[in-house]
Design a protein around this motif. Structure first.
Motif, mmCIF file in Angstrom:
data_model
loop_
_atom_site.group_PDB
_atom_site.id
_atom_site.type_symbol
_atom_site.label_atom_id
_atom_site.label_comp_id
_atom_site.label_asym_id
_atom_site.label_seq_id
_atom_site.Cartn_x
_atom_site.Cartn_y
_atom_site.Cartn_z
ATOM 1 N N PHE A 80 11.672 -16.584 -11.343
ATOM 2 C CA PHE A 80 10.909 -15.052 -11.157
ATOM 3 C C PHE A 80 9.473 -15.160 -11.845
ATOM 4 C CE2 PHE A 80 15.344 -14.379 -13.091
ATOM 5 C CZ PHE A 80 15.967 -14.629 -11.795
ATOM 6 N N LEU A 82 7.651 -12.290 -12.722
ATOM 7 C CA LEU A 82 7.385 -10.923 -13.173
ATOM 8 C C LEU A 82 6.460 -11.018 -14.173
ATOM 9 C CD1 LEU A 82 11.073 -10.239 -12.822
ATOM 10 C CD2 LEU A 82 9.636 -9.557 -11.465
ATOM 11 N N VAL A 83 6.031 -9.659 -14.639
ATOM 12 C CA VAL A 83 5.321 -9.456 -15.818
ATOM 13 C C VAL A 83 6.201 -8.788 -16.942
ATOM 14 C CG1 VAL A 83 3.012 -8.361 -16.938
ATOM 15 C CG2 VAL A 83 3.167 -9.122 -14.557
ATOM 16 N N GLY A 84 6.469 -9.814 -18.092
ATOM 17 C CA GLY A 84 7.226 -9.349 -19.073
ATOM 18 C C GLY A 84 6.989 -8.110 -19.753
ATOM 19 N N ARG A 85 5.622 -7.807 -20.203
ATOM 20 C CA ARG A 85 5.194 -6.682 -20.737
ATOM 21 C C ARG A 85 5.312 -5.275 -19.948
ATOM 22 N NH1 ARG A 85 2.124 -8.058 -25.450
ATOM 23 N NH2 ARG A 85 3.208 -9.885 -26.127
ATOM 24 N N ASP A 289 25.010 -14.891 -27.964
ATOM 25 C CA ASP A 289 24.021 -14.951 -29.168
ATOM 26 C C ASP A 289 24.629 -14.964 -30.384
ATOM 27 O OD1 ASP A 289 22.105 -14.959 -27.002
ATOM 28 O OD2 ASP A 289 21.572 -12.970 -27.114
ATOM 29 N N MET A 294 21.698 -15.967 -32.963
ATOM 30 C CA MET A 294 20.468 -15.392 -32.701
ATOM 31 C C MET A 294 20.519 -13.596 -32.607
ATOM 32 S SD MET A 294 18.305 -17.580 -31.517
ATOM 33 C CE MET A 294 18.694 -18.836 -32.672
ATOM 34 N N ARG A 319 13.631 -19.898 -19.807
ATOM 35 C CA ARG A 319 13.082 -19.097 -21.092
ATOM 36 C C ARG A 319 13.608 -19.675 -22.335
ATOM 37 N NH1 ARG A 319 12.714 -13.657 -23.120
ATOM 38 N NH2 ARG A 319 14.908 -13.359 -22.854
ATOM 39 N N GLU A 320 14.878 -19.917 -22.270
ATOM 40 C CA GLU A 320 15.497 -20.113 -23.516
ATOM 41 C C GLU A 320 15.892 -21.606 -23.905
ATOM 42 O OE1 GLU A 320 18.036 -15.989 -23.527
ATOM 43 O OE2 GLU A 320 19.076 -17.668 -23.051
ATOM 44 N N ALA A 321 15.606 -22.493 -22.925
ATOM 45 C CA ALA A 321 16.068 -23.831 -23.354
ATOM 46 C C ALA A 321 14.924 -24.922 -23.057
ATOM 47 C CB ALA A 321 17.175 -24.287 -22.243
ATOM 48 N N LEU A 322 13.929 -24.544 -22.414
ATOM 49 C CA LEU A 322 12.911 -25.803 -21.921
ATOM 50 C C LEU A 322 11.711 -25.270 -22.444
ATOM 51 C CD1 LEU A 322 14.587 -26.693 -18.481
ATOM 52 C CD2 LEU A 322 14.892 -27.939 -20.342
ATOM 53 N N VAL A 323 10.704 -26.147 -22.559
ATOM 54 C CA VAL A 323 9.166 -26.170 -22.409
ATOM 55 C C VAL A 323 8.823 -26.677 -21.330
ATOM 56 C CG1 VAL A 323 7.220 -26.381 -23.815
ATOM 57 C CG2 VAL A 323 9.283 -26.069 -25.067
ATOM 58 N N GLY A 325 6.218 -26.894 -19.689
ATOM 59 C CA GLY A 325 4.820 -28.104 -19.473
ATOM 60 C C GLY A 325 5.226 -29.397 -20.274
ATOM 61 N N TRP A 326 6.501 -29.567 -20.985
ATOM 62 C CA TRP A 326 6.555 -30.712 -21.394
ATOM 63 C C TRP A 326 7.483 -31.627 -20.672
ATOM 64 C CZ3 TRP A 326 8.572 -29.555 -27.077
ATOM 65 C CH2 TRP A 326 7.086 -28.916 -27.931
ATOM 66 N N PRO A 374 6.217 -33.140 -16.081
ATOM 67 C CA PRO A 374 6.779 -31.878 -16.829
ATOM 68 C C PRO A 374 7.897 -31.531 -16.167
ATOM 69 C CG PRO A 374 4.155 -31.914 -16.146
ATOM 70 C CD PRO A 374 4.682 -33.068 -15.691
ATOM 71 N N GLU B 222 4.093 -22.480 -26.606
ATOM 72 C CA GLU B 222 4.492 -22.312 -25.162
ATOM 73 C C GLU B 222 5.751 -21.520 -24.921
ATOM 74 O OE1 GLU B 222 3.605 -26.307 -23.685
ATOM 75 O OE2 GLU B 222 2.358 -26.612 -25.407
ATOM 76 N N ALA B 223 6.700 -21.754 -25.609
ATOM 77 C CA ALA B 223 7.897 -21.246 -25.424
ATOM 78 C C ALA B 223 8.681 -20.704 -26.449
ATOM 79 C CB ALA B 223 8.918 -22.311 -24.488
ATOM 80 N N GLU B 225 10.669 -18.312 -27.148
ATOM 81 C CA GLU B 225 12.237 -17.944 -26.964
ATOM 82 C C GLU B 225 13.024 -19.166 -27.082
ATOM 83 O OE1 GLU B 225 13.423 -15.144 -27.777
ATOM 84 O OE2 GLU B 225 15.548 -15.785 -27.217
ATOM 85 N N ALA B 226 12.551 -20.315 -26.517
ATOM 86 C CA ALA B 226 13.175 -21.445 -26.713
ATOM 87 C C ALA B 226 13.147 -22.243 -27.977
ATOM 88 C CB ALA B 226 12.925 -22.516 -25.577
ATOM 89 N N ARG B 228 12.739 -20.697 -30.953
ATOM 90 C CA ARG B 228 13.673 -19.870 -31.739
ATOM 91 C C ARG B 228 15.112 -20.367 -31.604
ATOM 92 N NH1 ARG B 228 16.248 -14.687 -32.377
ATOM 93 N NH2 ARG B 228 16.423 -14.534 -30.081
ATOM 94 N N ARG B 229 15.527 -20.540 -30.313
ATOM 95 C CA ARG B 229 16.877 -20.943 -30.122
ATOM 96 C C ARG B 229 17.132 -22.359 -30.654
ATOM 97 N NH1 ARG B 229 20.288 -17.718 -27.132
ATOM 98 N NH2 ARG B 229 19.191 -15.488 -26.912
ATOM 99 N N ILE B 341 4.873 -16.465 -20.156
ATOM 100 C CA ILE B 341 5.695 -15.743 -20.950
ATOM 101 C C ILE B 341 6.720 -15.070 -20.047
ATOM 102 C CG2 ILE B 341 6.189 -13.813 -22.614
ATOM 103 C CD1 ILE B 341 3.664 -15.151 -24.170
ATOM 104 N N ALA B 342 6.115 -14.282 -19.047
ATOM 105 C CA ALA B 342 6.763 -13.418 -18.199
ATOM 106 C C ALA B 342 7.592 -14.175 -17.353
ATOM 107 C CB ALA B 342 5.872 -12.783 -17.060
ATOM 108 N N SER B 343 7.321 -15.333 -16.797
ATOM 109 C CA SER B 343 8.380 -16.086 -16.005
ATOM 110 C C SER B 343 9.805 -16.671 -16.370
ATOM 111 C CB SER B 343 7.461 -17.312 -15.081
ATOM 112 O OG SER B 343 7.136 -18.174 -15.779
#
Ligand SMILES: Nc1ncnc2c1ncn2[C@@H]1O[C@H](COP(=O)(O)OP(=O)(O)OP(=O)(O)O)[C@@H](O)[C@H]1O
Ligand SMILES: [Mg+2]
Lengths: 477, 343
Positions: A80, A82-85, A289, A294, A319-323, A325-326, A374, B222-223, B225-226, B228-229, B341-343
């Motif tokens: 997605f 989207l703009v999170g804020r 969670d 969490m 969002r929750e598992a990967l960085v 850019g790495w 990446p 950079e991430a 949420e990731a 934190r988890r 952050i948004a995506s």
């Protein structure tokens, strides 16, 4: 459907070719999408589907070939944008807000989004902040944003990957209505039953090329799958007899919020897969969670030993598992830094991380140019394989798998599911939360139905009845 | 372990910023009615034309390099530390006060002064980190407020309790000659502080690209949420990042005192802590490029005066141009971070 009007081509791709360093993503593709048709685009992870869609949308430039579209083109991205804020309605209407004078008419804007959502059978709170939403909801926002623009050609990149089955039907009802009114729809999906039920034509890609294009009436799900993988589908590994031993015990688990838990008891033993069936939003996120530590909760979440090793596949890989850019190697080390293998004193042990990345890539058939690119450059399904592979690479005693095959192609999904069964056979305790009833029925030794924050029913995997499960998932007593 | 693509981006960012700077300076010269060729000749002669000029350029580069490295460390953790100016001041004050009051072997005294400066800067950055970790305070506001507090506090202390002599100005007593950092380039003011700064740059590069701490730090940037988890405490990392960031800037303040001024006074920094934000951004938050950027800014600082004489543009114009670059680069980075952050 083959009336004169429906036959006219709305999007014509000719000789499209696109290379990235080390890979030919799209290799000479010709494709027409006609007005009024729903055209399915399928293929293995990394076949080039998303790349082709982004080229058709104009977001990526092809190295060669031409794109000709009659009218505006809309794309619902696989990942997605989207703009999170911002709030839901702000995202949907971004740049097109209704105004009174120079001010945004927020009331009219909200009403417009609510109406749009209702008309398309996608319920959502227009005032929610996007960054607070679970994946399924974000998917809806992205979809509503494109629907709002009423494009002549609508490209959908795995739009149902994060939707629950009931929503998928409503979603396709919307899409069929659009097509009926003349929109040309191209839908990328890994769910072949959707292709069979809703599309008129299907195009199969493999390694950047089109290997098959046909009318749905003239093919079957099995033929499509064979064209995708270039042979027979692998079978899921057999379940072996195991010795059950206590591992995770949850008692009277309660969490706050509308989608919270209202007193859940469950046990997961080593050597079994417990499947949580249910429609998204009935407490799955809270359950995952709470187990991951969490969120705060009442009640107990207790492992058999404080040293129980845990692997987690979270619901939102990006969002929750990967960085993103790495590299693959770096991501394989990330989240395991406390593991003695992953560091040498204060330094990251890149040699071991590379070995593990290689193991994962090989065991899960991850397709990447090298282990040093990446992960953002990997196709969605290949990113998901890394997340699952990483959760299993240390042979955890307990595994929490939240929609582990989301975005993974049918062939690779069978592979990933086999890996889960093998882990179970080797004595892992697995809690499988999945919105795919088929997946749960195929893998789980026991099935629990989660409805409205409570366990609405418990079944033996072998004797679970699909109709009964469906009824309980919908809130039937 | 940066990918090739990242490296190209780093180089492009720095070169792009440099190109913009050159274009803006040229435009300013043309507006002022001067010949850009003469202007640039004066700029480079003033900055690099002789031992004295080179030494002065490197003194400026060193003063910018310390805080820029600290800022980069915090930015890589997603924390917009704009408090380097205050951290520099408290670091300098600590070094000046210690140096004026301890009686030790010279080498040990230098270590105490530099260490004390780093500690003071670390505490100053750490306060912002603690406010963020404990109360969720915005680090931009916290570090900015701490700059004002640092300016008032050091001003008060050297005007009163730590004043050198009742008749003297607002400064600490001069350091014993033996406590001065050794000169690196004879007949200039350039001390071995430059070598210390380069060592810190190398260390920072290794920490960010090779160590678990560096990876965890970048992960929260950079991430989040990731991260934190993955079991990384965002609070703990924010505290550590801002404290280390402040320590590097504080060390910079101490090195100015021990290597250049040989006492603390309130004129220690003509805004190094703010210019360093530009240096860090132009250097793309990469320790190696930041060394290059600091040198380039050193040239502008030192050569600017010569250029003013020849080409008729006030030296302040250079600061305005630096400001424009910062805003451009910061906006680009901020937008990219938000999009991620948004995506
Ligand atoms: N920005 C990029 N840089 C480098 N390689 C890329 C980039 N984007 C895609 N690729 C590569 O192009 C190939 C095709 O990727 P694409 O995302 O189109 O696959 P896909 O068919 O959509 O797969 P999935 O079903 O997993 O989503 C893959 O090998 C991928 O690694
Ligand atoms: Mg894709």
């Amino acid at each position: 459907m083959e009336t004169g009007r429906a036959m006219s081509v709305a999007l014509a791709l000719r000789g499209i070719r696109k290379t990235f360093p080390g890979v030919v993503a799209v290799d000479g593709v010709d494709l027409d999408v006609r007005r009024g048709e729903i055209h399915a685009l399928v293929g293995e992870n990394g076949a080039g589907k998303s790349t082709l869609a982004r080229i058709a949308f104009g977001e990526l430039h092809a190295d060669a070939g031409s794109v000709e579209a009659h009218g505006t083109v809309g794309l619902v991205h696989q990942h997605f944008e989207l703009v999170g804020r911002l709030r839901v309605w702000q995202n949907v209407l971004l740049g097109r807000e209704p105004r009174t004078g120079w001010r945004i008419d927020t009331r009219a804007a909200r009403a417009r989004v609510t109406h749009l959502a209702q008309r398309n059978g996608l319920s959502i709170d227009p005032d929610a902040l996007v960054e607070d939403l679970p994946v399924g909801m974000r998917q809806r926002v992205e979809l509503l944003r494109e629907l709002e623009r009423d494009p002549a050609v609508l490209l959908l990149d795995e739009p149902t990957a994060a939707l629950a089955p009931g929503e998928i039907d409503a979603f396709f009802a919307t899409i069929e209505q659009l097509a009926h009114n003349g929109t040309a729809v191209l839908v990328v999906t890994h769910k072949l039953n959707e292709v069979m039920e809703h599309a008129q034509r299907v195009t199969v890609m493999r390694h950047g090329k089109i290997v098959e294009q046909t009318q749905i009436a003239r093919t079957s799900a099995r033929e499509i799958a064979q064209a995708m993988v270039g042979g027979e589908l692998p079978a899921i590994a057999q379940r072996a007899a195991t010795v059950l031993a206590p591992c995770l015990s949850i008692r009277d688990l309660r969490t706050a919020g509308a989608a919270g838990l209202r007193g859940v008891d469950l046990d997961v033993r080593r050597g079994e897969i417990v499947g949580i069936a249910g429609v998204e939003g009935n407490g799955q996120s809270a359950l995952a969670d709470a187990i991951a530590g969490m969120i705060t909760h009442a009640g107990t979440v207790a492992f058999a030993s404080p040293h129980t090793t845990v692997g987690i596949v979270p619901q939102d890989r990006a969002r929750e598992a990967l960085v993103l850019g790495w590299s693959l190697v770096e991501n394989v080390a990330f989240s395991r830094f406390q593991n003695a293998r992953m560091h040498a004193g204060p330094f990251v042990n890149f040699a071991n991380a590379r070995t593990d990345a290689q193991t994962i890539a090989q065991r899960f058939d991850v397709r990447a140019a090298t282990l040093d690119v990446p992960v953002a450059t990997l196709s969605g399904g290949n990113q998901q394989k890394i997340v699952v592979g990483r959760a299993l690479v240390d042979h955890p005693e307990f595994l929490l798998a939240y929609n582990p095959t989301r975005g993974i192609d049918v062939g690779a999904a069978a592979l990933v599911q086999s890996r889960l069964v093998q882990a179970r056979n080797d004595g892992a305790a697995i809690l499988l939360i999945s919105f795919e009833l088929d997946e749960i029925l195929a893998l789980a030794d026991r099935v629990l139905v989660l409805f409205n924050g409570s366990i609405a029913g418990a079944f033996d995997g072998a004797s679970a009845d699909r109709g009964e499960l469906g009824r309980l998932m919908a809130g039937g007593a | 372990m940066k990918s090739l693509m990242d490296r190209a981006r780093g180089a492009r960012g720095a070169l792009g910023a440099l190109a913009i700077a050159l274009v803006l300076i040229t435009a300013a010269m043309l507006v002022a009615g001067a010949s850009p060729i003469d202007g640039f000749a004066a700029l480079f002669a003033g900055a690099l034309g002789g031992t004295h000029q080179l030494g002065e350029t490197l003194v400026q580069a060193t003063a910018l390099l310390f805080p820029a490295l600290g800022i980069a460390l915090a930015f890589r953790a997603g924390l917009f530390n704009i408090g380097a100016e205050g951290q520099l001041l408290v670091g300098g004050l600590a070094a000046g006060a210690l140096g004026a009051n301890v009686h030790l072997a010279p080498a040990l005294a230098a270590v105490i002064m530099l260490g004390g400066g780093a500690l003071a800067g670390g505490v100053w950055g750490g306060i912002a980190g603690w406010l963020k970790a404990r109360f969720g305070a915005n680090e931009i506001i916290a570090t900015l407020m701490l700059n004002f507090i640092a300016a008032s506090l050091t001003g008060y202390l050297v005007a009163g309790p730590l004043k050198s002599s009742p008749a003297g100005g607002p400064e600490t007593a001069p350091l014993a000659h033996a406590y001065w950092l050794p000169v690196l380039l004879p007949y200039t003011r350039l001390s071995i502080a430059l070598l210390i700064a380069l060592a810190i740059a190398a260390l920072l590069h290794v920490v960010l690209t090779r160590t678990v701490f560096g990876y965890e730090l970048r992960a929260i940037g950079e991430a989040p949420e990731a991260a934190r988890r993955a079991g990384i405490s965002l609070q703990r990392m924010a505290l550590l990042a801002l404290a280390s960031s402040g320590a590097i800037a504080g060390l910079g303040g101490a090195s100015i005192v021990a290597g250049e001024l040989h006492r603390f006074n309130t004129q220690l920094s003509p805004g190094y802590g703010y210019t360093a934000i530009a240096v860090a951004l132009v250097g793309d938050l990469d320790a190696r490029w930041i060394c290059v950027a600091a040198f380039a800014f050193g040239i502008l600082e030192t050569g600017g005066l010569a250029m003013q004489a020849v080409a008729n543009i006030p030296k302040d114009a250079i600061h305005v141009i630096e400001g424009v670059i910062v805003v451009l680069l910061a906006a680009r980075r901020y937008v990219a971070a938000r999009a991620a952050i948004a995506s």
